[in-house]
Design a protein around this motif. Structure first.
Motif, PDB file in Angstrom:
ATOM      1  N   ASN A  28       0.744  -1.140   0.036  1.00 47.28           N
ATOM      2  CA  ASN A  28       0.110  -0.094  -0.170  1.00 47.28           C
ATOM      3  C   ASN A  28       0.864   1.222   0.010  1.00 47.28           C
ATOM      4  O   ASN A  28       1.751   1.371   0.555  1.00 47.28           O
ATOM      5  CB  ASN A  28      -0.854  -0.081   1.263  1.00 47.28           C
ATOM      6  N   LYS A  29       0.537   2.053  -0.856  1.00 47.26           N
ATOM      7  CA  LYS A  29       0.881   3.557  -0.776  1.00 47.26           C
ATOM      8  C   LYS A  29       0.826   4.309   0.490  1.00 47.26           C
ATOM      9  O   LYS A  29      -0.025   4.064   0.848  1.00 47.26           O
ATOM     10  CB  LYS A  29       0.739   4.333  -2.090  1.00 47.26           C
ATOM     11  N   GLY A  30       1.974   5.083   0.812  1.00 48.53           N
ATOM     12  CA  GLY A  30       2.050   5.939   1.791  1.00 48.53           C
ATOM     13  C   GLY A  30       2.944   5.785   3.242  1.00 48.53           C
ATOM     14  O   GLY A  30       3.621   4.688   2.771  1.00 48.53           O
ATOM     15  N   GLY A  31       2.855   6.501   3.999  1.00 51.51           N
ATOM     16  CA  GLY A  31       3.826   6.430   5.156  1.00 51.51           C
ATOM     17  C   GLY A  31       3.335   5.001   5.876  1.00 51.51           C
ATOM     18  O   GLY A  31       2.317   4.651   5.958  1.00 51.51           O
ATOM     19  N   PHE A  32       4.480   4.509   6.669  1.00 49.86           N
ATOM     20  CA  PHE A  32       4.290   3.311   7.416  1.00 49.86           C
ATOM     21  C   PHE A  32       5.069   3.365   8.599  1.00 49.86           C
ATOM     22  O   PHE A  32       6.497   3.576   8.496  1.00 49.86           O
ATOM     23  CB  PHE A  32       4.424   2.109   6.733  1.00 49.86           C
ATOM     24  N   THR A  33       4.733   2.917   9.613  1.00 51.81           N
ATOM     25  CA  THR A  33       5.510   2.606  10.879  1.00 51.81           C
ATOM     26  C   THR A  33       5.058   1.365  11.321  1.00 51.81           C
ATOM     27  O   THR A  33       4.007   1.106  11.853  1.00 51.81           O
ATOM     28  CB  THR A  33       5.474   3.655  11.863  1.00 51.81           C
ATOM     29  N   LYS A  34       5.936   0.328  11.631  1.00 50.94           N
ATOM     30  CA  LYS A  34       5.747  -0.973  12.120  1.00 50.94           C
ATOM     31  C   LYS A  34       6.727  -1.460  12.968  1.00 50.94           C
ATOM     32  O   LYS A  34       7.940  -0.815  13.156  1.00 50.94           O
ATOM     33  CB  LYS A  34       5.889  -2.229  10.768  1.00 50.94           C
ATOM     34  N   THR A  35       6.272  -2.558  13.761  1.00 49.82           N
ATOM     35  CA  THR A  35       7.315  -3.003  14.992  1.00 49.82           C
ATOM     36  C   THR A  35       7.576  -4.309  14.873  1.00 49.82           C
ATOM     37  O   THR A  35       6.948  -5.152  14.133  1.00 49.82           O
ATOM     38  CB  THR A  35       6.763  -2.572  16.486  1.00 49.82           C
TER      39      THR A  35
END
Length: 133
Positions: free
Chosen positions: A105-112
């Motif tokens: 998916n396009k856009g910003g991401f923050t994952k852990t």
């Protein structure tokens, strides 16, 4: 008079117990101290193309005196696959945890990525972030 003497004796008996408890707490803190040092706990991958999985490698070094075993690695969602060093990490040696983000998916991401080891009582939370273009 008897009550006063018994009262004073009870105070002197309590003081060594407090000292003993204090010493036990100090010893516990020393033995549970982390023995691994992470090169980076947060990695910003910048911009990555949509539809191309991105592998992010987290490295750590065992700075303790005993071997460390990674017992569990869990991504925060199904979009992040994980892999890690399975064999014990000897003192002075390094190992890695790899998180592969599926950039669907396009856009910003923050994952852990949550890493549990034999060296720490609480899991380490690693972060990866960026923007899918």
């Amino acid at each position: 008079m008897l009550a006063l003497v018994l009262g004073l004796m009870s105070f002197s008996a309590i003081a060594p117990v407090k000292t003993l408890v204090s010493n036990v707490k100090k010893e516990t803190t020393k033995t549970t101290a982390a023995t691994i040092v992470w090169k980076a706990e947060t990695i910003d991958v910048g911009e990555i193309p949509q539809g191309t999985p991105k592998a992010i490698v987290y490295e750590f070094k065992n700075t303790g005196k005993t071997a460390v075993v990674i017992t569990s690695v869990q991504g925060s969602c199904g979009c992040t696959a994980t892999d890690y060093t399975k064999e014990p990490v000897l003192p002075g040696k390094s190992a890695k945890v790899t998180a592969t983000y599926n950039a669907a998916n396009k856009g910003g991401f923050t994952k852990t990525v949550t890493v549990t080891t034999s060296a720490e009582t609480t899991p380490k939370i690693l972060t990866l972030k960026g923007t899918v273009i």
